[in-house]
Design a protein around this motif. Structure first.
Motif, PDB file in Angstrom:
ATOM      1  N   LYS A 128       0.832  -1.209   0.000  1.00  0.00           N
ATOM      2  CA  LYS A 128       0.000   0.000   0.000  1.00  0.00           C
ATOM      3  C   LYS A 128       0.870   1.264   0.000  1.00  0.00           C
ATOM      4  O   LYS A 128       0.689   2.180   0.799  1.00  0.00           O
ATOM      5  CB  LYS A 128      -0.969   0.005   1.189  1.00  0.00           C
ATOM      6  CG  LYS A 128      -1.996  -1.122   1.141  1.00  0.00           C
ATOM      7  CD  LYS A 128      -2.947  -1.039   2.317  1.00  0.00           C
ATOM      8  CE  LYS A 128      -4.111  -2.011   2.160  1.00  0.00           C
ATOM      9  NZ  LYS A 128      -3.701  -3.415   2.057  1.00  0.00           N
ATOM     10  N   GLN A 130       2.079   4.773  -0.719  1.00  0.00           N
ATOM     11  CA  GLN A 130       1.398   6.020  -1.005  1.00  0.00           C
ATOM     12  C   GLN A 130       2.365   7.151  -1.378  1.00  0.00           C
ATOM     13  O   GLN A 130       1.957   8.155  -1.942  1.00  0.00           O
ATOM     14  CB  GLN A 130       0.580   6.458   0.219  1.00  0.00           C
ATOM     15  CG  GLN A 130      -0.603   5.560   0.524  1.00  0.00           C
ATOM     16  CD  GLN A 130      -1.656   5.642  -0.564  1.00  0.00           C
ATOM     17  OE1 GLN A 130      -2.163   6.718  -0.882  1.00  0.00           O
ATOM     18  NE2 GLN A 130      -1.991   4.521  -1.165  1.00  0.00           N
ATOM     19  N   TYR A 131       3.628   6.987  -1.007  1.00  0.00           N
ATOM     20  CA  TYR A 131       4.620   8.021  -1.255  1.00  0.00           C
ATOM     21  C   TYR A 131       5.816   7.419  -1.982  1.00  0.00           C
ATOM     22  O   TYR A 131       6.125   6.240  -1.797  1.00  0.00           O
ATOM     23  CB  TYR A 131       5.147   8.616   0.061  1.00  0.00           C
ATOM     24  CG  TYR A 131       4.165   9.453   0.835  1.00  0.00           C
ATOM     25  CD1 TYR A 131       4.050  10.819   0.588  1.00  0.00           C
ATOM     26  CD2 TYR A 131       3.381   8.899   1.838  1.00  0.00           C
ATOM     27  CE1 TYR A 131       3.177  11.603   1.318  1.00  0.00           C
ATOM     28  CE2 TYR A 131       2.492   9.674   2.565  1.00  0.00           C
ATOM     29  CZ  TYR A 131       2.393  11.027   2.304  1.00  0.00           C
ATOM     30  OH  TYR A 131       1.530  11.794   3.022  1.00  0.00           O
ATOM     31  N   ASN A 149       7.955   6.772   4.875  1.00  0.00           N
ATOM     32  CA  ASN A 149       7.174   7.287   3.755  1.00  0.00           C
ATOM     33  C   ASN A 149       7.747   8.633   3.327  1.00  0.00           C
ATOM     34  O   ASN A 149       7.667   9.611   4.064  1.00  0.00           O
ATOM     35  CB  ASN A 149       5.713   7.457   4.159  1.00  0.00           C
ATOM     36  CG  ASN A 149       5.066   6.142   4.553  1.00  0.00           C
ATOM     37  OD1 ASN A 149       5.335   5.113   3.948  1.00  0.00           O
ATOM     38  ND2 ASN A 149       4.224   6.165   5.567  1.00  0.00           N
ATOM     39  N   ALA A 288      -6.744  10.815   5.956  1.00  0.00           N
ATOM     40  CA  ALA A 288      -5.432  10.761   5.301  1.00  0.00           C
ATOM     41  C   ALA A 288      -4.408  11.307   6.285  1.00  0.00           C
ATOM     42  O   ALA A 288      -4.745  11.922   7.298  1.00  0.00           O
ATOM     43  CB  ALA A 288      -5.426  11.564   4.001  1.00  0.00           C
ATOM     44  N   TYR A 311     -12.346  11.035  -0.704  1.00  0.00           N
ATOM     45  CA  TYR A 311     -12.047   9.693  -0.213  1.00  0.00           C
ATOM     46  C   TYR A 311     -13.254   8.770  -0.342  1.00  0.00           C
ATOM     47  O   TYR A 311     -13.121   7.544  -0.304  1.00  0.00           O
ATOM     48  CB  TYR A 311     -11.586   9.755   1.253  1.00  0.00           C
ATOM     49  CG  TYR A 311     -12.503  10.535   2.165  1.00  0.00           C
ATOM     50  CD1 TYR A 311     -13.685   9.992   2.663  1.00  0.00           C
ATOM     51  CD2 TYR A 311     -12.187  11.832   2.536  1.00  0.00           C
ATOM     52  CE1 TYR A 311     -14.527  10.714   3.481  1.00  0.00           C
ATOM     53  CE2 TYR A 311     -13.022  12.566   3.361  1.00  0.00           C
ATOM     54  CZ  TYR A 311     -14.201  12.006   3.833  1.00  0.00           C
ATOM     55  OH  TYR A 311     -15.030  12.726   4.644  1.00  0.00           O
ATOM     56  N   THR A 316      -7.643   5.839  -2.201  1.00  0.00           N
ATOM     57  CA  THR A 316      -6.382   6.424  -1.766  1.00  0.00           C
ATOM     58  C   THR A 316      -6.163   7.761  -2.466  1.00  0.00           C
ATOM     59  O   THR A 316      -6.779   8.056  -3.499  1.00  0.00           O
ATOM     60  CB  THR A 316      -5.186   5.506  -2.088  1.00  0.00           C
ATOM     61  OG1 THR A 316      -4.990   5.458  -3.516  1.00  0.00           O
ATOM     62  CG2 THR A 316      -5.404   4.100  -1.551  1.00  0.00           C
ATOM     63  N   LEU A 318      -3.501   8.569  -4.085  1.00  0.00           N
ATOM     64  CA  LEU A 318      -2.916   8.308  -5.399  1.00  0.00           C
ATOM     65  C   LEU A 318      -3.986   7.997  -6.439  1.00  0.00           C
ATOM     66  O   LEU A 318      -3.863   8.377  -7.605  1.00  0.00           O
ATOM     67  CB  LEU A 318      -1.904   7.159  -5.312  1.00  0.00           C
ATOM     68  CG  LEU A 318      -0.558   7.482  -4.668  1.00  0.00           C
ATOM     69  CD1 LEU A 318       0.350   6.260  -4.711  1.00  0.00           C
ATOM     70  CD2 LEU A 318       0.123   8.671  -5.341  1.00  0.00           C
TER      71      LEU A 318
END
Length: 341
Positions: A128, A130-131, A149, A288, A311, A316, A318
């Motif tokens: 998962k 995200q960054y 992250n 988030a 959301y 997510t 992204l």
């Protein structure tokens, strides 16, 4: 009659050409991405993590996964500040870690363990991610010891490296370790007219941003001097209740979920070790979290993602970001994802 038909047809073709040209001219541009390559001293691996961990263990090293994405400005900054030869702690990293470069959109196969083999993209989805960059450091039993992250400054990154190198993960969490050893004299908390002095956050039912800062923050000056002065960021934050907390404070507060605690205990409980860390709430639920460096465009879009309740449509940030960028570009709006503003 035929001449009139041909003339009309030519007029239509010319009109379509002009319309298409105008549409193309009006489309916005995406700038600020930067190319980067993995430093030559990174380990060349078949990406069998079990074997990589065993080989590293023989030299009392740890395996580090540098998970990146093409044209990611944060990845370029992380490489330049921490990994290129000559960087302040590069030799220390090379001596104590086997670093593997992973493209989160890539197709190479990664043998995670004897039961799990995934492509780079599938592995990123599995974690998962995200960054970018995301740093994964494995312990000597092929388990995740640390996950970072996003970008970390050399000062903060060195503390994480020490934590792993000295196997402190056997004794405490990274958040607990950083609380013991980090230098709290980098930064003095700044005020801002956007910040509200609210102790009971459970009363805030709408969009809420809770910012954690302390004296260890190496990115807070940039956050205040650049990010919070960006007009687009200010516009998005105007739709949100913004509260700034001193993460070292023992003063009693009430979280959006209704729990009585302190900023100090709250940050430790949720393992928020990045400063400035931002929790984003709507309807008293965390939607988030910003626990990495974000430049102005991504920061303001993260705020919008929560304040606009996107959301509900996108699982997510992204997932939201791709269509949102396309929407802005198609409106003729230019996007700069760099640190220029």
């Amino acid at each position: 009659m035929m001449k009139k038909f041909i003339s009309t047809l030519l007029t239509v073709f010319v009109s379509l050409f002009v319309l298409t040209t105008n549409l193309q001219a009006q489309k916005g541009k995406l700038t600020g991405g930067s190319e980067h390559s993995m430093p030559g001293w990174f380990k060349q691996s078949f990406l069998d993590l079990t074997e990589d961990v065993e080989e590293a263990k023989e030299e009392d090293k740890h395996v580090m996964l540098f998970m990146t994405l093409d044209f990611c400005p944060y990845c370029t900054k992380m490489i330049n500040d921490n990994f290129v030869e000559g960087a302040k702690h590069q030799k220390y990293i090379e001596d104590n870690f086997d670093v593997l470069g992973i493209n989160i959109k890539g197709s190479r196969e990664i043998v995670v363990n004897e039961d799990l083999t995934l492509t780079e993209k599938e592995y990123a989805d599995h974690l998962k991610i995200q960054y970018t960059p995301t740093i994964i450091i494995l312990n000597q039993e092929n388990e995740i010891a640390v996950r970072l992250n996003g970008y970390r400054s050399p000062e903060n990154f060195k503390l994480v490296l020490d934590y792993v190198k000295n196997k402190e993960y056997k004794n405490m969490t990274l958040t607990q370790y950083l609380d013991k050893v980090k230098n709290k004299t980098y930064y003095t908390l700044k005020s801002n007219k956007m910040f509200k002095d609210i102790k009971d956050l459970s009363k805030e039912k709408g969009a809420l941003a809770v910012i954690f800062e302390d004296g260890s923050c190496t990115q807070c000056d940039y956050f205040h001097n650049t990010t919070l002065k960006n007009k687009d960021v200010q516009k998005e934050l105007s739709k949100v209740t913004v509260v700034r907390l001193d993460a070292t404070s023992k003063e009693k507060i009430v979280t959006p979920e209704g729990k009585s605690t302190t900023a100090y205990d709250w940050a430790k409980e949720i393992k928020l070790d990045y400063r400035p860390g931002v929790l984003l709430y709507n309807e008293n639920k965390e939607r988030a979290r910003i626990d990495a460096l974000l430049y102005s465009f991504h920061f303001k879009e993260m705020i919008r993602y929560v304040s606009g309740k996107y959301y509900s449509k996108y699982n997510t940030f992204l997932d939201y970001l791709g269509p949102r960028q396309d929407e802005l570009l198609n409106q003729g709006i230019n996007i700069d994802i760099s640190a220029k503003n």
